[in-house]
Design a protein around this motif. Structure first.
Motif, PDB file in Angstrom:
ATOM      1  N   ALA A 277      31.867  20.920   4.502  1.00  0.00           N
ATOM      2  CA  ALA A 277      30.601  21.193   5.197  1.00  0.00           C
ATOM      3  C   ALA A 277      29.787  22.264   4.482  1.00  0.00           C
ATOM      4  O   ALA A 277      28.550  22.228   4.494  1.00  0.00           O
ATOM      5  CB  ALA A 277      30.880  21.617   6.635  1.00  0.00           C
ATOM      6  N   LEU A 278      30.464  23.194   3.829  1.00  0.00           N
ATOM      7  CA  LEU A 278      29.774  24.264   3.109  1.00  0.00           C
ATOM      8  C   LEU A 278      29.479  23.894   1.660  1.00  0.00           C
ATOM      9  O   LEU A 278      28.913  24.699   0.917  1.00  0.00           O
ATOM     10  CB  LEU A 278      30.623  25.545   3.144  1.00  0.00           C
ATOM     11  N   GLY A 279      29.872  22.701   1.253  1.00  0.00           N
ATOM     12  CA  GLY A 279      29.561  22.237  -0.090  1.00  0.00           C
ATOM     13  C   GLY A 279      30.446  22.814  -1.180  1.00  0.00           C
ATOM     14  O   GLY A 279      30.089  22.770  -2.359  1.00  0.00           O
ATOM     15  N   ILE A 280      31.604  23.340  -0.795  1.00  0.00           N
ATOM     16  CA  ILE A 280      32.515  23.918  -1.787  1.00  0.00           C
ATOM     17  C   ILE A 280      33.425  22.839  -2.371  1.00  0.00           C
ATOM     18  O   ILE A 280      33.848  22.926  -3.526  1.00  0.00           O
ATOM     19  CB  ILE A 280      33.331  25.071  -1.158  1.00  0.00           C
ATOM     20  N   VAL A 281      33.748  21.840  -1.567  1.00  0.00           N
ATOM     21  CA  VAL A 281      34.436  20.652  -2.067  1.00  0.00           C
ATOM     22  C   VAL A 281      33.671  19.430  -1.590  1.00  0.00           C
ATOM     23  O   VAL A 281      32.845  19.512  -0.670  1.00  0.00           O
ATOM     24  CB  VAL A 281      35.915  20.568  -1.593  1.00  0.00           C
ATOM     25  N   GLU A 282      33.965  18.288  -2.206  1.00  0.00           N
ATOM     26  CA  GLU A 282      33.377  17.021  -1.804  1.00  0.00           C
ATOM     27  C   GLU A 282      34.498  16.069  -1.416  1.00  0.00           C
ATOM     28  O   GLU A 282      35.523  16.004  -2.098  1.00  0.00           O
ATOM     29  CB  GLU A 282      32.555  16.439  -2.958  1.00  0.00           C
TER      30      GLU A 282
ATOM     31  N   VAL B 121      27.293  30.091   3.290  1.00  0.00           N
ATOM     32  CA  VAL B 121      26.861  30.151   4.693  1.00  0.00           C
ATOM     33  C   VAL B 121      25.347  30.312   4.757  1.00  0.00           C
ATOM     34  O   VAL B 121      24.656  29.598   5.484  1.00  0.00           O
ATOM     35  CB  VAL B 121      27.566  31.302   5.435  1.00  0.00           C
ATOM     36  N   TRP B 122      24.797  31.248   3.960  1.00  0.00           N
ATOM     37  CA  TRP B 122      23.346  31.483   3.986  1.00  0.00           C
ATOM     38  C   TRP B 122      22.578  30.288   3.431  1.00  0.00           C
ATOM     39  O   TRP B 122      21.543  29.897   3.991  1.00  0.00           O
ATOM     40  CB  TRP B 122      22.981  32.732   3.200  1.00  0.00           C
ATOM     41  N   SER B 123      23.071  29.690   2.349  1.00  0.00           N
ATOM     42  CA  SER B 123      22.348  28.549   1.777  1.00  0.00           C
ATOM     43  C   SER B 123      22.408  27.337   2.701  1.00  0.00           C
ATOM     44  O   SER B 123      21.433  26.595   2.827  1.00  0.00           O
ATOM     45  CB  SER B 123      22.921  28.195   0.401  1.00  0.00           C
ATOM     46  N   THR B 124      23.542  27.147   3.383  1.00  0.00           N
ATOM     47  CA  THR B 124      23.649  26.034   4.331  1.00  0.00           C
ATOM     48  C   THR B 124      22.707  26.245   5.511  1.00  0.00           C
ATOM     49  O   THR B 124      22.061  25.307   5.986  1.00  0.00           O
ATOM     50  CB  THR B 124      25.092  25.887   4.833  1.00  0.00           C
ATOM     51  N   ALA B 125      22.597  27.497   5.976  1.00  0.00           N
ATOM     52  CA  ALA B 125      21.671  27.797   7.081  1.00  0.00           C
ATOM     53  C   ALA B 125      20.237  27.518   6.672  1.00  0.00           C
ATOM     54  O   ALA B 125      19.431  27.018   7.472  1.00  0.00           O
ATOM     55  CB  ALA B 125      21.833  29.246   7.512  1.00  0.00           C
ATOM     56  N   SER B 126      19.894  27.824   5.421  1.00  0.00           N
ATOM     57  CA  SER B 126      18.522  27.622   4.967  1.00  0.00           C
ATOM     58  C   SER B 126      18.169  26.141   4.823  1.00  0.00           C
ATOM     59  O   SER B 126      16.994  25.778   4.837  1.00  0.00           O
ATOM     60  CB  SER B 126      18.303  28.325   3.622  1.00  0.00           C
ATOM     61  N   MET B 127      19.193  25.296   4.714  1.00  0.00           N
ATOM     62  CA  MET B 127      18.956  23.866   4.514  1.00  0.00           C
ATOM     63  C   MET B 127      19.102  23.053   5.784  1.00  0.00           C
ATOM     64  O   MET B 127      18.880  21.841   5.772  1.00  0.00           O
ATOM     65  CB  MET B 127      19.911  23.319   3.446  1.00  0.00           C
TER      66      MET B 127
ATOM     67  N   ASN C 148      18.510  22.796  10.243  1.00  0.00           N
ATOM     68  CA  ASN C 148      17.798  23.296  11.414  1.00  0.00           C
ATOM     69  C   ASN C 148      18.802  23.669  12.486  1.00  0.00           C
ATOM     70  O   ASN C 148      19.797  22.984  12.696  1.00  0.00           O
ATOM     71  CB  ASN C 148      16.837  22.239  11.956  1.00  0.00           C
ATOM     72  N   GLU C 149      18.496  24.759  13.184  1.00  0.00           N
ATOM     73  CA  GLU C 149      19.432  25.285  14.173  1.00  0.00           C
ATOM     74  C   GLU C 149      19.780  24.264  15.244  1.00  0.00           C
ATOM     75  O   GLU C 149      20.920  24.177  15.689  1.00  0.00           O
ATOM     76  CB  GLU C 149      18.845  26.544  14.812  1.00  0.00           C
ATOM     77  N   GLY C 150      18.837  23.460  15.668  1.00  0.00           N
ATOM     78  CA  GLY C 150      19.096  22.526  16.749  1.00  0.00           C
ATOM     79  C   GLY C 150      19.535  21.140  16.319  1.00  0.00           C
ATOM     80  O   GLY C 150      19.742  20.267  17.152  1.00  0.00           O
ATOM     81  N   SER C 151      19.679  20.923  15.012  1.00  0.00           N
ATOM     82  CA  SER C 151      20.011  19.581  14.535  1.00  0.00           C
ATOM     83  C   SER C 151      21.507  19.310  14.639  1.00  0.00           C
ATOM     84  O   SER C 151      22.313  20.223  14.790  1.00  0.00           O
ATOM     85  CB  SER C 151      19.560  19.421  13.076  1.00  0.00           C
ATOM     86  N   VAL C 152      21.863  18.048  14.531  1.00  0.00           N
ATOM     87  CA  VAL C 152      23.279  17.678  14.559  1.00  0.00           C
ATOM     88  C   VAL C 152      23.988  18.157  13.301  1.00  0.00           C
ATOM     89  O   VAL C 152      25.210  18.201  13.240  1.00  0.00           O
ATOM     90  CB  VAL C 152      23.441  16.138  14.687  1.00  0.00           C
TER      91      VAL C 152
END
Length: 317
Positions: A78-83, A118-124, A126-130
């Motif tokens: 989810a954080l893009g560290i692995v695929e 964490v910060w880059s994922t938050a920037s990409m 929306n808070e209310g999205s799935v």
């Protein structure tokens, strides 16, 4: 990140190290889970004075071990560290560039990478999205940073300190469903995440004191040593720690734009106590900031600070 509470940052680090140990950073998902949470674990943990074939505690250990590994692996993805590609795990290119060997994935370096993701994922998202993967964690740290009386430890809904459930109401309202941390189990997860990421100091297993000095010390390692305006330093902090004063995800809104947030004041005092910066008396009455921990008569007005971090070599990468 806080729900389910089975995601453990250290389990994520060991999963990443195990994946990096494979050639090209690729391995079968089942093999990776088996390596980190082996099926024989319940057997070796069986009490020596029993021959029972089934035991609820042992079964729970087996199930929880595999569950932690699976959920922690999902968090890495989810954080893009692995695929995750079908039945295979692949270490992302950003992580491969960051570490050449599994041994280089220390708790310090992994914590730093986690923060940035964490910060880059938050920037990409929306808070209310799935797809709002990290907003519970981001908003929980924001609450902790903006809440008054930082010297008093946070608990969730009991104890002698501040109640985290009550603190959330100020910014997120009365409905529990709107809170970033809705129950004790999620708060326990937060008590693991916040110290690991360098945002808090644990007092007990269920209480925290806000303190982002560890994260700031590492993330501002490249900031030139010397004297600078306090407002400039705080702005640099906001770039690395978006929940702090002036950051993209801050909840702190001072009335006069001069009083620093409780979390920032606490972090500056901790950096000062550690010998990493000095807060000299204000050089002027203008362009000053107020450092306060909520103790009467303890507020300090500063215009500049001296930055001279002492960072151990193991924490620089």
């Amino acid at each position: 990140m806080l729900n389910p509470p089975d995601v453990l940052p250290e389990a994520m680090r060991y999963l990443l190290r195990a994946a990096l140990a494979h050639r090209g950073g690729r391995c079968a998902k089942d093999e990776l889970i088996q390596l980190v949470a082996p099926s024989g674990l319940p057997e070796v943990m069986k009490p020596l004075d029993t021959d029972r074939e089934t035991d609820r505690d042992i079964d729970g250990t087996a199930a929880s071990g595999r569950l932690i590994a699976e959920k922690s692996l999902s968090a890495l993805a989810a954080l893009g560290i692995v695929e995750l590609e079908r039945a295979e795990v692949k270490v992302a290119e950003a992580a491969l560039r960051h570490w050449r060997t599994p041994q280089e994935v220390t708790a310090f370096s992994f914590s730093r990478l986690l923060r940035s993701h964490v910060w880059s994922t938050a920037s990409m998202t929306n808070e209310g999205s799935v797809d709002a993967r990290v907003w519970d964690l981001v908003n929980a740290v924001s609450v902790m940073f903006a809440a008054p009386e930082p010297l008093r430890p946070f608990d969730f809904e009991t104890g002698m300190g501040r109640r985290f459930d009550e603190a959330q109401k100020r910014w997120f309202g009365q409905r529990k469903s709107d809170w970033p941390v809705t129950n004790v189990e999620q708060y326990r997860s937060f008590c693991r995440w916040a110290p690991y990421l360098g945002f808090a100091t644990p007092i007990t297993g269920r209480s925290l004191v806000v303190d982002a000095s560890s994260a700031l010390l590492q993330d501002l390692a490249d900031l030139p040593h010397g004297r600078m305006r306090a407002s400039e330093f705080v702005a640099r902090c906001a770039e690395q720690l978006p929940v702090s004063d002036g950051g993209l995800h801050t909840l702190w809104k001072p009335d006069d734009a001069q009083e620093l947030s409780p979390g920032m004041s606490m972090s500056l005092r901790q950096l000062e106590a550690g010998g990493h910066l000095t807060l000299p008396p204000a050089e002027s009455d203008t362009d000053t900031l107020v450092v306060t921990l909520g103790v009467p008569g303890e507020a300090t007005r500063v215009s500049h600070l001296d930055w001279h971090p002492q960072i151990p070599a193991k924490e620089r990468s």
